[in-house]
Design a protein around this motif. Structure first.
Motif, PDB file in Angstrom:
ATOM      1  N   CYS A 219      12.545 -64.480 -91.395  1.00  0.00           N
ATOM      2  CA  CYS A 219      13.556 -62.975 -92.079  1.00  0.00           C
ATOM      3  C   CYS A 219      13.027 -63.023 -93.118  1.00  0.00           C
ATOM      4  O   CYS A 219      13.014 -61.798 -94.328  1.00  0.00           O
ATOM      5  CB  CYS A 219      14.889 -62.989 -91.510  1.00  0.00           C
ATOM      6  SG  CYS A 219      15.019 -62.704 -89.941  1.00  0.00           S
TER       7      CYS A 219
ATOM      8  N   GLY B  51       4.844 -51.885 -95.363  1.00  0.00           N
ATOM      9  CA  GLY B  51       5.503 -52.486 -94.504  1.00  0.00           C
ATOM     10  C   GLY B  51       4.915 -53.360 -93.736  1.00  0.00           C
ATOM     11  O   GLY B  51       5.029 -53.401 -92.136  1.00  0.00           O
TER      12      GLY B  51
ATOM     13  N   TYR C  47      12.818 -55.778 -84.085  1.00  0.00           N
ATOM     14  CA  TYR C  47      12.990 -55.725 -85.824  1.00  0.00           C
ATOM     15  C   TYR C  47      10.958 -55.794 -86.038  1.00  0.00           C
ATOM     16  O   TYR C  47      10.923 -54.950 -87.868  1.00  0.00           O
ATOM     17  CB  TYR C  47      13.303 -56.690 -85.719  1.00  0.00           C
ATOM     18  CG  TYR C  47      14.311 -56.791 -86.343  1.00  0.00           C
ATOM     19  CD1 TYR C  47      15.748 -55.806 -85.909  1.00  0.00           C
ATOM     20  CD2 TYR C  47      16.084 -58.096 -86.100  1.00  0.00           C
ATOM     21  CE1 TYR C  47      16.466 -56.005 -85.211  1.00  0.00           C
ATOM     22  CE2 TYR C  47      17.013 -58.109 -85.534  1.00  0.00           C
ATOM     23  CZ  TYR C  47      17.549 -57.107 -85.381  1.00  0.00           C
ATOM     24  OH  TYR C  47      18.564 -57.491 -85.602  1.00  0.00           O
ATOM     25  N   ILE C  48      10.113 -56.162 -85.640  1.00  0.00           N
ATOM     26  CA  ILE C  48       9.346 -56.403 -85.904  1.00  0.00           C
ATOM     27  C   ILE C  48       7.750 -55.995 -84.394  1.00  0.00           C
ATOM     28  O   ILE C  48       8.239 -55.997 -83.291  1.00  0.00           O
ATOM     29  CB  ILE C  48       8.615 -57.831 -86.761  1.00  0.00           C
ATOM     30  CG1 ILE C  48       8.619 -58.834 -85.269  1.00  0.00           C
ATOM     31  CG2 ILE C  48       9.569 -57.822 -87.633  1.00  0.00           C
ATOM     32  CD1 ILE C  48       7.981 -59.770 -86.668  1.00  0.00           C
TER      33      ILE C  48
ATOM     34  N   ARG D 207      13.584 -52.743 -91.141  1.00  0.00           N
ATOM     35  CA  ARG D 207      14.002 -53.361 -92.093  1.00  0.00           C
ATOM     36  C   ARG D 207      15.625 -54.344 -92.290  1.00  0.00           C
ATOM     37  O   ARG D 207      15.777 -55.385 -92.163  1.00  0.00           O
ATOM     38  CB  ARG D 207      13.698 -52.993 -93.325  1.00  0.00           C
ATOM     39  CG  ARG D 207      14.136 -54.153 -94.118  1.00  0.00           C
ATOM     40  CD  ARG D 207      13.989 -53.152 -95.886  1.00  0.00           C
ATOM     41  NE  ARG D 207      13.921 -53.681 -96.895  1.00  0.00           N
ATOM     42  CZ  ARG D 207      13.277 -55.030 -97.775  1.00  0.00           C
ATOM     43  NH1 ARG D 207      12.055 -54.322 -97.609  1.00  0.00           N
ATOM     44  NH2 ARG D 207      13.873 -55.635 -98.470  1.00  0.00           N
TER      45      ARG D 207
ATOM     46  N   LEU E 278      10.081 -62.703 -94.430  1.00  0.00           N
ATOM     47  CA  LEU E 278       9.465 -61.298 -94.047  1.00  0.00           C
ATOM     48  C   LEU E 278       9.748 -60.265 -95.199  1.00  0.00           C
ATOM     49  O   LEU E 278       8.936 -59.911 -96.495  1.00  0.00           O
ATOM     50  CB  LEU E 278       9.778 -61.133 -92.514  1.00  0.00           C
ATOM     51  CG  LEU E 278       8.451 -61.312 -91.663  1.00  0.00           C
ATOM     52  CD1 LEU E 278       9.603 -60.998 -90.161  1.00  0.00           C
ATOM     53  CD2 LEU E 278       7.358 -60.875 -91.560  1.00  0.00           C
TER      54      LEU E 278
ATOM     55  N   LEU F 205      16.527 -57.021 -89.841  1.00  0.00           N
ATOM     56  CA  LEU F 205      15.937 -58.001 -90.786  1.00  0.00           C
ATOM     57  C   LEU F 205      17.113 -58.417 -91.903  1.00  0.00           C
ATOM     58  O   LEU F 205      17.189 -59.948 -91.545  1.00  0.00           O
ATOM     59  CB  LEU F 205      14.579 -57.735 -91.727  1.00  0.00           C
ATOM     60  CG  LEU F 205      13.595 -58.087 -90.426  1.00  0.00           C
ATOM     61  CD1 LEU F 205      11.886 -57.734 -91.469  1.00  0.00           C
ATOM     62  CD2 LEU F 205      12.974 -58.780 -89.247  1.00  0.00           C
TER      63      LEU F 205
ATOM     64  N   VAL G  12       6.627 -54.262 -89.951  1.00  0.00           N
ATOM     65  CA  VAL G  12       7.808 -53.777 -89.935  1.00  0.00           C
ATOM     66  C   VAL G  12       8.684 -53.359 -89.197  1.00  0.00           C
ATOM     67  O   VAL G  12       8.330 -51.991 -89.817  1.00  0.00           O
ATOM     68  CB  VAL G  12       8.414 -54.573 -91.427  1.00  0.00           C
ATOM     69  CG1 VAL G  12      10.578 -54.255 -91.276  1.00  0.00           C
ATOM     70  CG2 VAL G  12       8.078 -56.177 -91.676  1.00  0.00           C
TER      71      VAL G  12
END
Length: 251
Positions: free
Chosen positions: A153, A166, A198-199, A211, A156, A214, A208
């Motif tokens: 996290c 993203g 989240y991703i 965000r 990223l 994260l 992503v």
């Protein structure tokens, strides 16, 4: 790779006073930085400094057995080659392009001469160097005390802060190398983040989606780095506008 049109895409160059920028800009050379390019080898003599604009460079410490892990990243918020103006002409780390793009390079002796003027450029570079030291120290703490999921996290988010969108192009093998962990650990962590929504991950491409999610799961190390960049550089004005480096800019 989208070609940048202006060295002011790098926030340190954009923070220079007009007189300093006009003196240095003739010495800036636009260069492509392709994914995987090695800009410095550990122990090698540094002939240039680099100011990334759309690229991100990863600083790795390489062990005797060949394994390595990332100790810091440098994107459009900074400069690569701080050891030159700090008194050395080499570095123990390897600099590898993590995200392909462009940047500007300058011959080492030009920046050293500018630093030795002991003016605004020197003060700006020293502030950035302190912020970079914080990032390096916090990376070491994070890798020792936090889970692979939290480390992923953090990595990223710090990467996203240096990109306009993203979307990341990065294999799990490369991420594992950055974090200094086994690929299986990254696979499991990425799978959980994808499961949380989240991703989205497919064939070396990470999108992503959430965000905020994260940021909820990341350890405190991410905010420590962000706050230190803001504390040290938030009063540095960008040419052509009131925006401050560290406020509304990467990191």
């Amino acid at each position: 790779m989208a070609r940048p049109s202006d060295p002011n895409q790098n926030h340190l160059l954009s923070a220079l006073l007009d007189v300093d920028f006009d003196r240095l800009s003739p010495h800036l050379e636009l260069v492509p930085m392709r994914l995987g390019d090695v800009l410095y080898e550990s122990g090698g003599k540094l002939s240039h400094v680099y100011f990334p604009t759309t690229a991100i460079v990863s600083l790795h410490y390489v062990l005797e057995n060949g394994s390595s892990s990332e100790i810091a990243g440098v994107g459009n918020e900074g400069v690569l080659g701080v050891s030159l103006f700090m008194g050395g002409d080499s570095t123990p780390s390897r600099a590898v392009v993590q995200t392909g793009g462009f940047g500007y390079r300058m011959k080492a002796h030009i920046l050293i001469e500018e630093f030795n003027r002991a003016g605004p450029v020197m003060r700006l570079l020293l502030r950035y160097t302190q912020a970079l030291m914080t990032q390096t120290a916090q990376t070491a703490v994070c890798n020792r005390h936090h889970s692979v999921e939290q480390q992923l996290c953090r990595w990223l988010l710090l990467t996203l802060d240096r990109l306009p969108a993203g979307e990341l192009t990065m294999t799990q093998e490369l991420i594992a190398s950055m974090l200094g962990v086994r690929r299986e650990g990254v696979t499991e962590a990425a799978g959980r983040l994808q499961g949380y929504g989240y991703i989205s991950y497919r064939r070396g491409h990470i999108s992503v989606i959430d965000r905020a999610g994260l940021e909820t799961d990341v350890c405190e190390c991410y905010q420590v780095v962000r706050k230190e960049f803001a504390r040290l550089l938030s009063d540095v004005r960008q040419r052509g506008g009131p925006a401050a480096l560290g406020a509304g800019s990467p990191l």
